[in-house]
Motif scaffolding. Structure first.
Motif, PDB file in Angstrom:
ATOM      1  N   PRO A 126       0.816  -1.176   0.177  1.00 54.11           N
ATOM      2  CA  PRO A 126       0.038  -0.093  -0.094  1.00 54.11           C
ATOM      3  C   PRO A 126       0.760   1.232  -0.139  1.00 54.11           C
ATOM      4  N   VAL A 127       0.300   2.383  -0.490  1.00 51.42           N
ATOM      5  CA  VAL A 127       1.137   3.581  -0.657  1.00 51.42           C
ATOM      6  C   VAL A 127       0.137   4.473  -0.563  1.00 51.42           C
ATOM      7  N   TYR A 128       0.488   5.960  -0.211  1.00 53.47           N
ATOM      8  CA  TYR A 128      -0.419   6.832  -0.125  1.00 53.47           C
ATOM      9  C   TYR A 128      -1.595   6.762   1.043  1.00 53.47           C
ATOM     10  N   ALA A 129      -1.085   6.190   2.208  1.00 47.74           N
ATOM     11  CA  ALA A 129      -2.105   5.876   3.316  1.00 47.74           C
ATOM     12  C   ALA A 129      -3.080   4.852   2.753  1.00 47.74           C
ATOM     13  N   GLY A 130      -2.672   3.881   1.994  1.00 51.26           N
ATOM     14  CA  GLY A 130      -3.492   2.791   1.668  1.00 51.26           C
ATOM     15  C   GLY A 130      -4.518   3.158   0.587  1.00 51.26           C
ATOM     16  N   ALA A 132      -3.824   3.676  -2.541  1.00 50.91           N
ATOM     17  CA  ALA A 132      -3.444   3.181  -3.898  1.00 50.91           C
ATOM     18  C   ALA A 132      -2.451   2.035  -3.577  1.00 50.91           C
TER      19      ALA A 132
ATOM     20  N   ILE B 125       4.718  10.546   3.412  1.00 53.38           N
ATOM     21  CA  ILE B 125       2.929  10.345   3.154  1.00 53.38           C
ATOM     22  C   ILE B 125       2.691   9.816   1.859  1.00 53.38           C
ATOM     23  N   ASP B 126       3.748   9.682   0.923  1.00 53.29           N
ATOM     24  CA  ASP B 126       3.369   9.287  -0.478  1.00 53.29           C
ATOM     25  C   ASP B 126       3.845   7.908  -0.568  1.00 53.29           C
ATOM     26  N   ASP B 128       5.184   6.033   1.666  1.00 52.00           N
ATOM     27  CA  ASP B 128       4.991   5.324   3.143  1.00 52.00           C
ATOM     28  C   ASP B 128       6.209   4.072   3.328  1.00 52.00           C
ATOM     29  N   ALA B 226      -2.894   0.805  -8.493  1.00 50.57           N
ATOM     30  CA  ALA B 226      -4.547   0.373  -8.778  1.00 50.57           C
ATOM     31  C   ALA B 226      -5.063   0.993  -7.367  1.00 50.57           C
TER      32      ALA B 226
END
Lengths: 309, 254
Positions: A126-130, A132, B125-126, B128, B226
């Protein structure tokens, strides 16, 4: 090639997250070895050897390793890890602290927070706090990754017959030393391993009011969590925080009380099986992902729930 | 004591993230960008150390596009003394400059600037990742105090209180050291207009990554980005009895 898993433990017991990481390692294919580094940690090494699928345990048992400081464990992983195809650790604060340091020593770009394994070199994270999910393919010779325990099934902690090999440890580091700790004492189950989690947010209003959340939790044998807002307001200690930068939980039942549902909080609990939201604001975003929502005053609802459940 | 603070230009934490329809990444066109919140805490901590007489100079560095100058100016408005921009057009969130490459560039800058302390956010925060601070410490052979919620500087050594899964842990570190910040280390100030004006005149140096002599080629290939599986909202119940009934007989979790 074999896979090396860094055990999470407190020198006495093997933490359940390790079983999930061994479960992830099984998906990669290859012999599974577990590194247990600590002091007087023989019982942990023996427990790791009994886990399903574990072929070998590397035991580094030495008093300077008692607190498993990154400056000691990373060089150990660097030295031992060279001959492995993959090095895995749980994405706990310990794994997050130690593993990148080892990855840099190995000149490897780590893959953090793996939630799915496609093949031996392709993973989802997960990226961008989940908000994406990135599928990444690693070109490094050794894959170093932290694994989100809640996304992989735990292996059984029995039935295995791994051998325990003692390994020599390097001289203790002179850069850092342990100076103390304040651990939350609780009879309740661990937040990341509990079947039921009950969390409170800013709506709970005060440290004293949190007692009604705890009372309900104790009746259900649940763990207690909190939103960042509740932690920042000082209602509960930092280790209660569920969310993007706190703990990631995925229990069978998650009850969010007085929590509005900021993205950062949802990132930490949205994989729970059933989510219940109790909030006086019927428009709160938490209702958008809750299976069951109840709009009303938590100070009436929670005691009623506690007495009837 | 000189402090180096790396700051990253990232999507503002209030912006709703949109995944690009072609699955190559997150749409950052015309999106509000800010200083990564954890890095802002790092800048604030360094500036407080300077105000408290413990530090003499606070240097901020950013690796990113020309526009990352905005974030360096924000950090200087909080109180940093000067800025260094390592200018690159490669993406800094996904599929471009990765944490290991950033750590290598920062190492080269540390060798040039010779700070006694590096304070940086625990994660951006991008992407993570939560890696760069630990990697930098490893490459420098320095101790690390990650996820810090309290920092005490005594003669020649640091006491760092860290937020860990079981509660809090305190470590003693020799300097020089790398510290990564957690949320509760401090609450960053709002920069006042005069400070924002003053920040515009503070020294700023721009360099190219090639000047740092490190290989920054990515090791990870982004196969796809996605949207996560959406969780469907459920129903609202009217009473506690109805809730208990649903949990027992429908969801079967009690």
């Amino acid at each position: 090639m074999a896979i090396l898993v860094l055990a999470e433990h407190d020198n006495k017991t093997l933490k359940p997250a390790t079983l999930n990481v061994i479960g992830a390692a099984k998906k990669l294919g290859g012999e599974i070895h577990v590194l247990v580094a600590g002091a007087a940690c023989g019982a942990v090494a023996d427990a790791a050897a009994k886990c399903e699928g574990v072929a070998k345990v590397l035991k580094a048992d030495n008093s300077p390793l008692e607190h498993q400081l990154a400056e000691d464990i990373a060089p150990l992983l660097h030295e031992q890890g060279k001959n492995y195809s993959h090095i895995l650790a749980p994405a706990t604060t310990h794994g997050k602290n130690v593993l990148p340091r080892a990855a840099a020593l190995l000149d490897v770009q780590q893959i953090s927070d793996v939630i799915a394994i496609h093949d031996a070199e392709t993973f989802e994270r997960p990226v961008y706090a989940g908000n994406a999910i990135a599928t990444v393919k690693s070109s490094d010779k050794i894959k170093v990754m932290t694994v989100r325990p809640t996304n992989f099934d735990a292996v059984k902690n029995s039935g295995g017959s791994g051998v325990v090999n003692e390994i020599n440890t390097a001289t203790p580091n002179t850069l850092s030393s342990f100076a103390g700790q304040e651990l939350s004492k609780s009879e309740r189950p661990e937040l990341t391993a509990a079947k039921i989690v009950i969390s409170g947010g800013r709506g709970v209003g005060s440290k004293e009011n949190f007692a009604i959340i705890e009372k309900l939790a104790d009746k259900l044998g649940a763990a207690v969590g909190a939103s960042r807002a509740a932690v920042d307001a000082g209602y509960v200690p930092n280790d209660y925080q569920v969310g993007q930068t706190g703990k990631i939980v995925a229990p069978d039942l998650y009850i969010a009380i007085g929590i509005s549902g900021a993205i950062q909080h949802l990132a930490g609990m949205k994989d729970s099986k059933i989510i219940v939201a109790i909030n006086k604001d019927g428009e709160a975003p938490i209702f958008g992902i809750a299976d069951y929502g109840l709009v009303g005053d938590l100070f009436q609802i929670i005691p009623e729930l506690e007495s009837k459940i | 004591m000189k402090i180096l603070v790396p700051v990253k230009r990232v999507i503002d934490f209030n912006v709703k993230v949109r995944v690009k329809s072609d699955g190559t990444g997150v749409d950052l066109a015309n999106v509000k960008m800010s200083v990564n919140p954890f890095d802002e805490i790092a800048v604030e901590e360094a500036v407080r150390l300077k105000e408290g007489g413990k530090a003499t100079e606070v240097v901020v560095v950013s690796i990113g596009p020309a526009k990352a100058e905005e974030q360096l100016r924000t950090a200087m408005a909080i109180g940093a003394d000067r800025g260094i921009l390592v200018k690159t057009d490669a993406p800094t969130d996904l599929g471009g400059v990765e944490p290991l490459a950033v750590a290598k560039m920062l190492k080269a800058l540390v060798e040039k600037e010779k700070p006694d302390l590096v304070i940086m956010g625990k994660q951006s925060i991008d992407d993570d990742s939560n890696q760069t601070g630990q990697m930098l410490a490893a490459l420098l052979g320095w101790p690390q105090g990650t996820f810090a919620s309290k920092l005490n500087i005594e003669s020649g050594s640091l006491k760092v209180t860290r937020e860990i899964d079981g509660g809090l842990e305190t470590l003693s570190l020799k300097t020089p050291a790398v510290i990564t910040t957690d949320l509760r280390l401090n609450e960053p100030r709002y920069a006042k207009l005069p400070d924002i004006m003053k920040a515009k005149k503070k020294p700023m140096e721009t360099i190219e990554p090639s000047a740092l002599g490190v290989d920054i080629a990515p090791r990870l290939k982004i196969v796809k980005v996605a949207e996560p599986a959406k969780r469907k909202g459920g129903i609202k119940v009217k009473t506690v009895d109805e809730l208990i009934d649903k949990l027992k007989n429908e969801a079967k979790v009690l």
